[in-house]
Design a protein around this motif. Structure first.
Motif, PDB file in Angstrom:
ATOM      1  N   GLY A  93     -21.231  -7.838  18.069  1.00  0.00           N
ATOM      2  CA  GLY A  93     -21.042  -6.991  17.191  1.00  0.00           C
ATOM      3  C   GLY A  93     -21.908  -6.865  16.098  1.00  0.00           C
ATOM      4  O   GLY A  93     -21.900  -6.190  15.133  1.00  0.00           O
ATOM      5  N   GLY A  94     -22.439  -8.275  15.900  1.00  0.00           N
ATOM      6  CA  GLY A  94     -23.140  -8.468  14.810  1.00  0.00           C
ATOM      7  C   GLY A  94     -22.720  -8.435  13.393  1.00  0.00           C
ATOM      8  O   GLY A  94     -21.233  -8.472  13.354  1.00  0.00           O
ATOM      9  N   ILE A  95     -23.160  -8.259  12.232  1.00  0.00           N
ATOM     10  CA  ILE A  95     -22.538  -8.651  11.027  1.00  0.00           C
ATOM     11  C   ILE A  95     -21.678  -7.200  10.701  1.00  0.00           C
ATOM     12  O   ILE A  95     -20.736  -7.431   9.978  1.00  0.00           O
ATOM     13  CB  ILE A  95     -23.476  -8.721   9.984  1.00  0.00           C
ATOM     14  N   LEU A  96     -21.973  -6.228  11.494  1.00  0.00           N
ATOM     15  CA  LEU A  96     -21.037  -4.837  11.268  1.00  0.00           C
ATOM     16  C   LEU A  96     -19.604  -5.403  11.880  1.00  0.00           C
ATOM     17  O   LEU A  96     -18.558  -5.118  11.010  1.00  0.00           O
ATOM     18  CB  LEU A  96     -21.565  -3.952  12.237  1.00  0.00           C
ATOM     19  N   ALA A  97     -19.452  -6.001  12.933  1.00  0.00           N
ATOM     20  CA  ALA A  97     -18.055  -6.452  13.268  1.00  0.00           C
ATOM     21  C   ALA A  97     -17.490  -7.312  12.384  1.00  0.00           C
ATOM     22  O   ALA A  97     -16.248  -7.338  12.088  1.00  0.00           O
ATOM     23  CB  ALA A  97     -18.152  -7.114  14.714  1.00  0.00           C
ATOM     24  N   TRP A  98     -18.259  -8.280  11.844  1.00  0.00           N
ATOM     25  CA  TRP A  98     -17.874  -9.119  10.809  1.00  0.00           C
ATOM     26  C   TRP A  98     -17.153  -8.597   9.435  1.00  0.00           C
ATOM     27  O   TRP A  98     -15.987  -8.860   8.919  1.00  0.00           O
ATOM     28  CB  TRP A  98     -18.757 -10.224  10.269  1.00  0.00           C
ATOM     29  N   VAL A  99     -17.961  -7.705   9.070  1.00  0.00           N
ATOM     30  CA  VAL A  99     -17.566  -6.744   7.997  1.00  0.00           C
ATOM     31  C   VAL A  99     -16.456  -5.823   8.369  1.00  0.00           C
ATOM     32  O   VAL A  99     -15.395  -5.874   7.368  1.00  0.00           O
ATOM     33  CB  VAL A  99     -18.897  -5.963   7.331  1.00  0.00           C
ATOM     34  N   ASN A 100     -16.424  -5.128   9.260  1.00  0.00           N
ATOM     35  CA  ASN A 100     -15.353  -4.430   9.572  1.00  0.00           C
ATOM     36  C   ASN A 100     -14.032  -5.136   9.990  1.00  0.00           C
ATOM     37  O   ASN A 100     -13.120  -4.354  10.024  1.00  0.00           O
ATOM     38  CB  ASN A 100     -15.664  -3.675  11.008  1.00  0.00           C
ATOM     39  N   ALA A 101     -14.016  -6.542  10.184  1.00  0.00           N
ATOM     40  CA  ALA A 101     -12.862  -7.237  10.317  1.00  0.00           C
ATOM     41  C   ALA A 101     -12.477  -7.701   8.888  1.00  0.00           C
ATOM     42  O   ALA A 101     -11.352  -8.340   8.982  1.00  0.00           O
ATOM     43  CB  ALA A 101     -13.134  -8.375  10.988  1.00  0.00           C
ATOM     44  N   GLY A 102     -13.098  -7.296   7.867  1.00  0.00           N
ATOM     45  CA  GLY A 102     -12.679  -7.454   6.614  1.00  0.00           C
ATOM     46  C   GLY A 102     -13.265  -8.900   5.869  1.00  0.00           C
ATOM     47  O   GLY A 102     -12.355  -9.539   5.160  1.00  0.00           O
ATOM     48  N   LEU A 103     -14.104  -9.607   6.748  1.00  0.00           N
ATOM     49  CA  LEU A 103     -14.510 -10.896   6.400  1.00  0.00           C
ATOM     50  C   LEU A 103     -15.629 -10.858   5.249  1.00  0.00           C
ATOM     51  O   LEU A 103     -16.315  -9.914   5.261  1.00  0.00           O
ATOM     52  CB  LEU A 103     -15.312 -11.826   7.766  1.00  0.00           C
ATOM     53  N   GLU A 104     -15.802 -11.895   4.583  1.00  0.00           N
ATOM     54  CA  GLU A 104     -16.543 -12.027   3.657  1.00  0.00           C
ATOM     55  C   GLU A 104     -17.999 -12.206   3.850  1.00  0.00           C
ATOM     56  O   GLU A 104     -18.307 -12.883   4.790  1.00  0.00           O
ATOM     57  CB  GLU A 104     -16.252 -12.967   2.439  1.00  0.00           C
ATOM     58  N   VAL A 105     -18.824 -11.698   3.058  1.00  0.00           N
ATOM     59  CA  VAL A 105     -20.437 -11.995   3.277  1.00  0.00           C
ATOM     60  C   VAL A 105     -20.820 -12.638   1.859  1.00  0.00           C
ATOM     61  O   VAL A 105     -20.207 -12.411   0.957  1.00  0.00           O
ATOM     62  CB  VAL A 105     -21.130 -10.886   3.506  1.00  0.00           C
ATOM     63  N   GLU A 106     -22.049 -13.274   1.993  1.00  0.00           N
ATOM     64  CA  GLU A 106     -22.801 -13.951   0.636  1.00  0.00           C
ATOM     65  C   GLU A 106     -23.786 -13.166   0.461  1.00  0.00           C
ATOM     66  O   GLU A 106     -24.617 -12.820   1.503  1.00  0.00           O
ATOM     67  CB  GLU A 106     -22.742 -15.380   1.309  1.00  0.00           C
ATOM     68  N   LYS A 107     -24.230 -12.866  -0.753  1.00  0.00           N
ATOM     69  CA  LYS A 107     -25.323 -12.200  -1.130  1.00  0.00           C
ATOM     70  C   LYS A 107     -26.492 -13.075  -1.556  1.00  0.00           C
ATOM     71  O   LYS A 107     -26.193 -14.060  -2.194  1.00  0.00           O
ATOM     72  CB  LYS A 107     -24.960 -11.058  -2.176  1.00  0.00           C
ATOM     73  N   ALA A 108     -27.574 -13.005  -1.521  1.00  0.00           N
ATOM     74  CA  ALA A 108     -28.897 -13.740  -1.805  1.00  0.00           C
ATOM     75  C   ALA A 108     -29.075 -13.440  -3.110  1.00  0.00           C
ATOM     76  O   ALA A 108     -28.732 -12.415  -3.839  1.00  0.00           O
ATOM     77  CB  ALA A 108     -29.923 -13.579  -0.936  1.00  0.00           C
TER      78      ALA A 108
END
Length: 108
Positions: A93-108
């Protein structure tokens, strides 16, 4: 086309936490800058070269991801055609699945 594997989110999280997963992001620079999974290596599909993938390591699985799971399949196929048999797993599901699960991302 070859058979590829999806890694469940919880397995990816565990693998990142315990160091058994090497994560590769094949999205483009603007997408990477907007947010990526911490610890991922950046290898955009537009410049994808299987020779630039991380070297295989004993006990480590290479996992590829993109936005939704389409470009990661293309990257896995290119890796396979380039002789890499160890790059057969992606976050379906790519990063969409990651984000939709409420998990954090790091910004460059």
């Amino acid at each position: 086309m070859a058979q590829f594997n999806d890694i469940p989110l919880h397995e990816l999280q565990q693998g990142l936490a315990d160091g058994t997963v090497t994560l590769v992001d094949v999205r483009e620079q603007d997408e990477w800058n907007a947010g990526h999974i911490k610890g991922a290596q950046f290898l955009p599909l537009s410049r994808f070269d299987p020779a630039k993938l991380p070297a295989p390591e004993a006990g480590k699985k290479i996992v590829i991801y993109c936005r939704s799971g389409k470009r990661s399949v293309t990257a896995m196929e290119q890796a396979r055609l380039g002789g890499r048999r160890d790059c057969d797993t992606h976050l379906g599901g790519g990063i969409l699945a990651w984000v939709n699960a409420g998990l954090e991302v790091e910004k460059a």
